[in-house]
Design a protein around this motif. Structure first.
Motif, PDB file in Angstrom:
ATOM      1  N   TYR A  31       0.576  -1.269   0.368  1.00  0.00           N
ATOM      2  CA  TYR A  31       0.147   0.588   0.274  1.00  0.00           C
ATOM      3  C   TYR A  31       1.137   1.568   0.335  1.00  0.00           C
ATOM      4  CZ  TYR A  31      -3.983  -2.651   1.086  1.00  0.00           C
ATOM      5  OH  TYR A  31      -5.298  -3.198   0.667  1.00  0.00           O
ATOM      6  N   SER A  74      -7.703   0.939   6.452  1.00  0.00           N
ATOM      7  CA  SER A  74      -9.173   0.948   4.791  1.00  0.00           C
ATOM      8  C   SER A  74      -9.811   2.480   4.857  1.00  0.00           C
ATOM      9  CB  SER A  74     -10.268  -0.193   4.970  1.00  0.00           C
ATOM     10  OG  SER A  74     -11.107   0.097   5.648  1.00  0.00           O
ATOM     11  N   VAL A  75      -9.925   2.794   3.651  1.00  0.00           N
ATOM     12  CA  VAL A  75     -10.507   4.357   3.883  1.00  0.00           C
ATOM     13  C   VAL A  75     -12.187   4.209   3.208  1.00  0.00           C
ATOM     14  CG1 VAL A  75     -10.740   6.710   2.871  1.00  0.00           C
ATOM     15  CG2 VAL A  75      -8.438   5.060   3.726  1.00  0.00           C
ATOM     16  N   ASN A  76     -12.922   4.285   3.827  1.00  0.00           N
ATOM     17  CA  ASN A  76     -14.523   3.643   3.442  1.00  0.00           C
ATOM     18  C   ASN A  76     -14.534   4.812   3.365  1.00  0.00           C
ATOM     19  OD1 ASN A  76     -13.833   1.385   5.097  1.00  0.00           O
ATOM     20  ND2 ASN A  76     -14.648   2.118   7.098  1.00  0.00           N
ATOM     21  N   VAL A  77     -14.967   5.859   2.807  1.00  0.00           N
ATOM     22  CA  VAL A  77     -14.648   7.083   2.246  1.00  0.00           C
ATOM     23  C   VAL A  77     -16.189   6.444   0.458  1.00  0.00           C
ATOM     24  CG1 VAL A  77     -15.409   9.360   1.299  1.00  0.00           C
ATOM     25  CG2 VAL A  77     -14.096   8.841   3.139  1.00  0.00           C
ATOM     26  N   GLY A 110     -14.221  -3.883  -3.645  1.00  0.00           N
ATOM     27  CA  GLY A 110     -13.446  -2.733  -3.019  1.00  0.00           C
ATOM     28  C   GLY A 110     -14.636  -1.905  -2.911  1.00  0.00           C
ATOM     29  N   CYS A 111     -15.811  -2.586  -2.290  1.00  0.00           N
ATOM     30  CA  CYS A 111     -17.802  -1.959  -2.549  1.00  0.00           C
ATOM     31  C   CYS A 111     -17.833  -1.325  -1.354  1.00  0.00           C
ATOM     32  CB  CYS A 111     -18.819  -3.585  -2.535  1.00  0.00           C
ATOM     33  SG  CYS A 111     -18.857  -3.894  -1.051  1.00  0.00           S
ATOM     34  N   SER A 112     -16.874  -0.880  -0.253  1.00  0.00           N
ATOM     35  CA  SER A 112     -17.139  -0.377   1.010  1.00  0.00           C
ATOM     36  C   SER A 112     -18.678  -0.671   1.676  1.00  0.00           C
ATOM     37  CB  SER A 112     -17.145   1.232   0.871  1.00  0.00           C
ATOM     38  OG  SER A 112     -16.820   2.057   2.404  1.00  0.00           O
ATOM     39  N   ASP A 139     -15.553  -6.582  -0.313  1.00  0.00           N
ATOM     40  CA  ASP A 139     -14.238  -5.756   0.366  1.00  0.00           C
ATOM     41  C   ASP A 139     -13.599  -6.955   1.149  1.00  0.00           C
ATOM     42  OD1 ASP A 139     -14.344  -1.967   0.540  1.00  0.00           O
ATOM     43  OD2 ASP A 139     -13.399  -4.105   2.287  1.00  0.00           O
ATOM     44  N   PHE A 140     -12.494  -6.033   1.828  1.00  0.00           N
ATOM     45  CA  PHE A 140     -11.981  -7.257   2.588  1.00  0.00           C
ATOM     46  C   PHE A 140     -12.092  -6.564   3.775  1.00  0.00           C
ATOM     47  CE2 PHE A 140      -7.687  -4.391   3.640  1.00  0.00           C
ATOM     48  CZ  PHE A 140      -8.879  -3.234   4.319  1.00  0.00           C
ATOM     49  N   SER A 141     -12.577  -6.192   4.058  1.00  0.00           N
ATOM     50  CA  SER A 141     -13.288  -5.465   5.654  1.00  0.00           C
ATOM     51  C   SER A 141     -14.951  -6.456   5.602  1.00  0.00           C
ATOM     52  CB  SER A 141     -13.426  -3.966   5.466  1.00  0.00           C
ATOM     53  OG  SER A 141     -13.655  -3.895   6.812  1.00  0.00           O
ATOM     54  N   HIS A 200     -13.378 -10.508  -0.060  1.00  0.00           N
ATOM     55  CA  HIS A 200     -12.608 -10.501  -0.841  1.00  0.00           C
ATOM     56  C   HIS A 200     -11.523  -9.865  -0.950  1.00  0.00           C
ATOM     57  CE1 HIS A 200     -10.711 -10.940  -4.797  1.00  0.00           C
ATOM     58  NE2 HIS A 200     -11.252 -11.779  -4.927  1.00  0.00           N
ATOM     59  N   VAL A 203      -5.871  -8.346  -3.140  1.00  0.00           N
ATOM     60  CA  VAL A 203      -4.185  -8.436  -3.087  1.00  0.00           C
ATOM     61  C   VAL A 203      -3.584  -9.794  -3.017  1.00  0.00           C
ATOM     62  CG1 VAL A 203      -1.651  -7.661  -1.463  1.00  0.00           C
ATOM     63  CG2 VAL A 203      -3.505  -6.475  -1.618  1.00  0.00           C
ATOM     64  N   ARG A 217     -13.466   1.619  -7.875  1.00  0.00           N
ATOM     65  CA  ARG A 217     -13.195   2.544  -8.047  1.00  0.00           C
ATOM     66  C   ARG A 217     -12.682   3.262  -6.983  1.00  0.00           C
ATOM     67  NH1 ARG A 217     -18.253   5.412  -8.556  1.00  0.00           N
ATOM     68  NH2 ARG A 217     -17.213   6.723  -9.929  1.00  0.00           N
ATOM     69  N   TYR A 222      -4.839   3.631  -3.129  1.00  0.00           N
ATOM     70  CA  TYR A 222      -4.284   3.666  -2.227  1.00  0.00           C
ATOM     71  C   TYR A 222      -3.148   2.708  -2.108  1.00  0.00           C
ATOM     72  CZ  TYR A 222      -8.299   5.893  -0.935  1.00  0.00           C
ATOM     73  OH  TYR A 222      -8.809   7.099  -0.260  1.00  0.00           O
TER      74      TYR A 222
HETATM   75  C1  SAM Z   1     -13.143   4.708  -0.195  1.00  0.00           C
HETATM   76  S1  SAM Z   1     -13.340   3.311  -0.383  1.00  0.00           S
HETATM   77  C2  SAM Z   1     -14.030   3.134  -2.362  1.00  0.00           C
HETATM   78  C3  SAM Z   1     -15.373   2.655  -2.140  1.00  0.00           C
HETATM   79  C4  SAM Z   1     -16.327   2.367  -3.946  1.00  0.00           C
HETATM   80  N1  SAM Z   1     -15.746   2.192  -4.077  1.00  0.00           N
HETATM   81  C5  SAM Z   1     -16.676   4.214  -4.069  1.00  0.00           C
HETATM   82  O1  SAM Z   1     -15.884   4.568  -4.944  1.00  0.00           O
HETATM   83  O2  SAM Z   1     -17.453   4.522  -3.147  1.00  0.00           O
HETATM   84  C6  SAM Z   1     -12.356   1.964  -0.715  1.00  0.00           C
HETATM   85  C7  SAM Z   1     -12.748   0.628  -0.157  1.00  0.00           C
HETATM   86  O3  SAM Z   1     -11.813  -0.243  -0.258  1.00  0.00           O
HETATM   87  C8  SAM Z   1     -11.133  -1.086   0.562  1.00  0.00           C
HETATM   88  N2  SAM Z   1     -10.288  -2.437   0.215  1.00  0.00           N
HETATM   89  C9  SAM Z   1      -9.134  -1.560   0.756  1.00  0.00           C
HETATM   90  N3  SAM Z   1      -8.152  -2.454  -0.078  1.00  0.00           N
HETATM   91  C10 SAM Z   1      -8.683  -3.594  -0.028  1.00  0.00           C
HETATM   92  C11 SAM Z   1      -8.832  -4.922  -0.521  1.00  0.00           C
HETATM   93  N4  SAM Z   1      -7.090  -5.447  -0.933  1.00  0.00           N
HETATM   94  N5  SAM Z   1      -9.138  -5.575  -0.825  1.00  0.00           N
HETATM   95  C12 SAM Z   1     -10.870  -5.031  -1.182  1.00  0.00           C
HETATM   96  N6  SAM Z   1     -10.920  -4.278  -0.770  1.00  0.00           N
HETATM   97  C13 SAM Z   1     -10.135  -3.115  -0.081  1.00  0.00           C
HETATM   98  C14 SAM Z   1     -11.333  -0.517   2.040  1.00  0.00           C
HETATM   99  O4  SAM Z   1     -12.139  -1.506   2.725  1.00  0.00           O
HETATM  100  C15 SAM Z   1     -12.624   0.534   1.449  1.00  0.00           C
HETATM  101  O5  SAM Z   1     -13.758  -0.585   1.166  1.00  0.00           O
END
Ligand code: SAM
Length: 276
Positions: A31, A74-77, A110-112, A139-141, A200, A203, A217, A222
């Protein structure tokens, strides 16, 4: 040779990320380092931990502390119909092609907390495609996945969400997609039943299907270049011929050798189509 404080912090950070990877499987080693260090410092301040080594000691022995650290890293915005122009481009360039398929698989990586997946479901519904679609939102979280699964968002976010929906080309009464109760909003079942939410990790996990559309998106921003390349390989293994790939407005296809495989639709909206 004497090491400076920042050299030591860098060594500690490398050891911490290696320890986390070996203990929990979460791999933050590639990262973007500056952003990781900023977030680690915040976690250390919030938890009264004087050094990165103290933080390592805490998270390697306490899985609950580790989950909190994942939340911090993890940035969740997110928001519904985020970057409305992207959804306009989807309507204009992807929908006509998607209409020609008997069945659609779409992946929101990465659906937050789920807003992007529900936005996609609404768009597909309005274009008459939801019935034949299955959206996989990952999402991984785990915390994010559970929240997304619940279909609940805060009522106070709905003003922005509704404005985004209209700017994205929505022309119905947005409130027909949810019911509101006790300061919260829950999406209607006909939307949520078309979405499968799962954990999921981009990485460490493999491709799990072939998709007509992949949205990832504001996630790779990051990651460092090496990790972006790894994720692009994963998407290349997962995208159907002539499939669409949506990235964040500040994101590009990397490595450059992949760029000739895709053409970009729209004006900088980062909607790509696999053409070669
Ligand atoms: C800024 S949010 C983006 C959410 C959404 N895609 C959007 O554009 O509004 C980034 C997301 O990526 C997820 N994320 C970060 N690293 C990840 C990884 N290695 N695998 C899956 N998700 C990941 C974070 O948990 C977070 O929910």
């Amino acid at each position: 040779m004497t090491s400076t404080r920042s050299d030591i912090q860098d060594i500690e950070t490398t050891l911490l990320l290696q320890g986390i990877q070996q203990t929990y499987g979460y791999d933050f080693r590639e990262y973007a380092r500056a952003s990781v260090i900023r977030r680690l410092r915040k976690f250390m301040r919030d938890h009264d931990l004087p050094t990165v080594s103290a933080l390592q000691n805490r998270v390697l022995h306490d899985s609950a502390a580790m989950s909190k650290l994942v939340d911090t890293l993890s940035v969740n915005v997110t928001s519904m119909f985020r970057d409305a122009e992207f959804y306009q481009a989807l309507r204009k360039h992807a929908i006509p092609r998607l209409q020609t398929y008997p069945y659609l698989r779409l992946w929101v990586a990465g659906c937050s907390t789920g807003e992007e997946a529900y936005s996609l479901a609404i768009l597909l519904h309005e274009e008459g495609l939801l019935e034949k679609s299955r959206i996989y939102a990952t999402d991984f979280s785990d915390k994010n996945v559970q929240r997304a699964k619940s279909g609940i968002v805060a009522l106070k976010s709905m003003k922005t969400n509704t404005q985004n929906y209209i700017r994205a080309g929505g022309h119905r009464d947005f409130s027909e997609y949810y019911s509101a109760k006790y300061g919260q909003v829950i999406f209607k079942k006909f939307l949520s039943e078309k979405i499968s939410f799962a954990q999921h990790n981009l990485v460490t996990d493999q491709s799990f299907n072939e998709f007509h559309v992949i949205l990832c998106r504001n996630v790779m921003i990051y990651f460092n270049k090496k990790l972006q390349e790894h994720v692009m390989h994963l998407f290349n293994d997962s995208i159907a011929p002539l499939g669409f790939l949506g990235l964040g407005v500040k994101e590009a296809i990397f490595p450059t050798s992949f760029r000739k495989l895709y053409s970009e639709h729209g004006d900088g909206t980062r909607l790509f189509q696999l053409v070669n």
